[in-house]
Design an enzyme around this catalytic site. Structure first.
Site, mmCIF file in Angstrom:
data_model
loop_
_atom_site.group_PDB
_atom_site.id
_atom_site.type_symbol
_atom_site.label_atom_id
_atom_site.label_comp_id
_atom_site.label_asym_id
_atom_site.label_seq_id
_atom_site.Cartn_x
_atom_site.Cartn_y
_atom_site.Cartn_z
ATOM 1 N N CYS A 15 0.873 -1.361 0.016
ATOM 2 C CA CYS A 15 -0.061 -0.188 0.020
ATOM 3 C C CYS A 15 0.873 1.261 -0.084
ATOM 4 O O CYS A 15 1.469 1.836 -1.070
ATOM 5 C CB CYS A 15 -1.077 -0.219 1.119
ATOM 6 S SG CYS A 15 -2.451 1.075 0.926
ATOM 7 N N HIS A 40 -3.786 -5.200 0.191
ATOM 8 C CA HIS A 40 -3.041 -5.529 1.481
ATOM 9 C C HIS A 40 -3.195 -7.085 1.442
ATOM 10 O O HIS A 40 -4.066 -7.559 2.083
ATOM 11 C CB HIS A 40 -3.855 -5.060 2.804
ATOM 12 C CG HIS A 40 -3.573 -3.511 3.025
ATOM 13 N ND1 HIS A 40 -2.790 -3.056 3.838
ATOM 14 C CD2 HIS A 40 -4.079 -2.558 2.649
ATOM 15 C CE1 HIS A 40 -2.750 -1.670 4.117
ATOM 16 N NE2 HIS A 40 -3.625 -1.439 3.004
ATOM 17 N N GLU A 68 -1.484 -8.949 3.197
ATOM 18 C CA GLU A 68 -1.514 -9.574 4.783
ATOM 19 C C GLU A 68 -2.864 -10.023 5.123
ATOM 20 O O GLU A 68 -2.829 -10.722 6.308
ATOM 21 C CB GLU A 68 -0.758 -8.628 5.690
ATOM 22 C CG GLU A 68 -1.342 -7.470 6.147
ATOM 23 C CD GLU A 68 -1.296 -6.295 4.999
ATOM 24 O OE1 GLU A 68 -1.053 -6.325 3.709
ATOM 25 O OE2 GLU A 68 -1.447 -4.891 5.540
HETATM 26 N N1 GLN Z 1 -2.011 6.642 2.476
HETATM 27 C C1 GLN Z 1 -2.105 5.652 1.340
HETATM 28 C C2 GLN Z 1 -3.730 5.845 0.760
HETATM 29 O O1 GLN Z 1 -4.353 6.557 1.543
HETATM 30 C C3 GLN Z 1 -1.849 4.267 1.778
HETATM 31 C C4 GLN Z 1 -2.771 3.896 2.536
HETATM 32 C C5 GLN Z 1 -2.417 2.520 3.359
HETATM 33 O O2 GLN Z 1 -1.044 2.394 3.294
HETATM 34 N N2 GLN Z 1 -3.096 1.619 3.902
HETATM 35 O O3 GLN Z 1 -3.521 5.967 -0.354
#
Ligand code: GLN
Length: 569
Positions: free
Chosen positions: A406, A544, A546
């Site tokens: 992310c 994600h 994970e």
């Molecule tokens: N802050 C980034 C976004 O909103 C990544 C979010 C995250 O790592 N879950 O796109």
């Protein structure tokens, strides 16, 4: 042949109907006393696992007494990781344990807070549904809690044999009172054969006296009794084994059968807990108390194989987590996913946390020395991002296997734009709203959003993988459950939590210079995975992975990443 098929269908429908009639959902409430962080989530997950192994349909839900609607707006320092369900709810990290232990997906119904309870009651009050009545904690709030605890609508639909409800916090907290009152009422209404309380407490060891002390447990049970709840089963968390005399004493003072006093001693791994609980007969005691047949003890074959393989995997592979939250629980699912993949790669993953705020060009070589791989962690906001970019540059230029998740993926993209494409000011519009090279930009549908809670791109979305990419090969090698299709790559489904995305205006330039986009969301055309194919393993995912790695089904990308790390060791 036709007759045979008809008969089979009839039998299956018939069985279904019988099952539907026969199912009478039982409710197990897990409360905690003496102190927090005793591992109620692990006990709930373990019990779920043991009942599931007996063939029962189960679900595990968490009720948290805080007023936030969900933990999505909470700083991880307050609450650890925010876990995201496939249906897009930001939830407590215990739901991660439930899924990792049982492999059963949770939903937005499995995570409830005081805030959500009040919100729905207040919304109903505003609609006038209460017809002029005074709205009170009892019965209105407690009724709403009971409604959600019972899952009346879904329990029948899901054919649930057991609903396990874990109550966050500790007995004695002011804010958990309505939850306990709801449990008291439900136990009364449902009766002893359908509702049961398991209370988890702590037995401290006083080193100076060389003794284990049961008084806090007795006090905690008295507090529960004072609220009208008599626990049927006690799980005592302890650092030293309890002897029979001690169990008898606790049983005697707490009105509990001696056989229903179970100990939960510190284990080398949380995944040993189900086996340990089964050895002490936790599930059998519960079945007996609920008047059910106990039957044979399930062998837990694949689970035990995992544990044995885990024990045999002693060769260490060092992996760095580059993030800004210096707290074990902040990256819980990533740590667990690495551990799962480690075991299945016959390695022990040794995770070193590296605070991205302290990473500089001068110390990066030192800090990453000896690391076989690096995970660049998810996150929000400016703090610590330059360190993540420095880590991404170092691992890219030194060909160290790297997994960006992310925000981590977004930092890989920014680093590439700055140092390969030559855009010195490349950034995400999250960090710098007016950068000229916004290689990461806010998603179109997010631009009109003003509220913070629950408004990101959340939950499961599809992604099509480019055939021949390392990411695609990883899913193919694992014959992943969440992957389907063939031809031009696979279609996978993964969970998300973000507002920003790869800016497609730069796509061609990235590809021309060696960073490929190998996973695309088919509906929105959004870049889901980037990869540098000339390096050993350099992959970033907007999603994600994970959140969906489980003990029995490690995630394909973590499997492939740890394998690459093990090879480069
Ligand atoms: N802050 C980034 C976004 O909103 C990544 C979010 C995250 O790592 N879950 O796109």
């Amino acid at each position: 042949m036709v007759l045979h098929a008809c008969h089979a269908t009839f039998v299956s429908v018939f069985k279904h109907v019988i099952y539907y009639i026969k199912v009478e959902t039982k409710y197990i409430f897990i409360t905690g006393g003496v102190a927090s962080s005793l591992g109620k989530g692990i006990i709930s997950a373990s019990l779920g696992k043991l009942l599931q192994a007996r063939g029962y349909h189960i679900t595990i839900q968490k009720f948290d007494p805080y007023i936030n609607i969900d933990p999505g707006t909470l700083n991880p320092y307050e609450h650890g990781e925010c876990y995201v369900t496939a249906d897009g709810m930001e939830t407590d990290l215990d739901l991660g344990h439930y899924e990792r232990f049982t492999g059963i997906e949770t939903t937005r119904d499995n995570s409830v807070t005081t805030g959500r309870i009040y919100l729905s009651v207040i919304e109903r009050e505003r609609r006038g549904d209460y017809l002029g009545k005074t709205i009170q904690v009892v019965p209105h709030i407690t009724d709403e809690i009971k409604r959600r605890m019972l899952r009346s609508e879904s329990a029948a639909k899901e054919h649930l044999d057991f609903v396990i409800t874990e109550i966050g916090g500790t007995i004695g907290d002011i804010e958990s009172q309505p939850f306990l009152e709801a449990i008291r009422q439900l136990r009364w209404e449902l009766g002893q054969s359908r509702a049961l309380n398991v209370h988890l407490t702590y037995v401290p060891y006083i080193a100076a006296a060389g003794e284990l002390k049961t008084k806090p447990t007795q006090t905690s049970v008295k507090q529960l009794q004072g609220l009208g709840i008599q626990p049927e089963v006690l799980v005592l968390r302890t650092e030293h084994a309890l002897n029979d005399e001690l169990r008898q004493k606790v049983a005697h003072f707490c009105n509990v059968d001696p056989t229903a006093v179970v100990q939960s001693q510190d284990m080398p791994s949380i995944y040993e807990v189900p086996v340990n609980m089964q050895q002490q007969g936790l599930d059998a005691i519960i079945l007996r108390k609920l008047g059910m047949e106990v039957g044979e003890t399930p062998p837990l074959g694949p689970w035990r194989s995992f544990l044995e393989r885990r024990k045999r995997a002693t060769r260490v592979v060092n992996i760095a987590l580059v993030g800004k939250y210096d707290l074990q629980d902040a990256y819980k699912s990533i740590r667990e996913s690495l551990a799962h993949a480690g075991t299945y790669n016959d390695r022990k993953v040794n995770v070193t946390f590296i605070n991205s705020e302290s990473l500089t060009r001068d110390n990066v070589a030192d800090k990453l020395a000896g690391m076989a791989g690096v995970v660049i962690c998810p996150g929000f906001g400016q703090r610590g991002i330059e360190g993540k970019i420095i880590a991404a540059e170092y691992t890219r230029t030194h060909d160290i296997p790297t997994f960006g998740i992310c925000l981590g993926m977004q930092m890989m993209v920014i680093e590439f734009a700055r140092n390969v494409l030559g855009y010195d000011d490349a950034n995400s519009s999250e960090m710098s709203a007016d950068t000229t090279h916004n290689v990461i930009d806010m998603m179109e549908e997010q631009k009109s959003v003003t509220q913070m809670g629950g408004t990101m791109r959340l939950g499961a979305y599809a992604c099509r993988l480019k055939a021949g990419s390392r990411a695609c090969d990883a899913y193919r090698a694992a014959s992943a459950d969440n992957a389907s299709g063939n031809g031009d790559g696979l279609r996978i489904v993964e969970r998300h939590r973000h507002r920003y995305e790869f800016n497609n205006r730069y796509l061609a330039e990235f590809v021309a210079n060696g960073m490929n986009c190998v996973g695309i969301n088919p509906e929105a055309n959004l870049v889901e995975i980037v990869e540098i194919p000339t390096l050993r393993w350099y992959i970033g995912t907007q999603f994600h992975p994970e959140y969906s790695s489980t003990v029995l089904h490690p995630h394909p990308l973590f499997m492939s990443f740890v394998k690459a790390c093990a090879l480069s060791n």
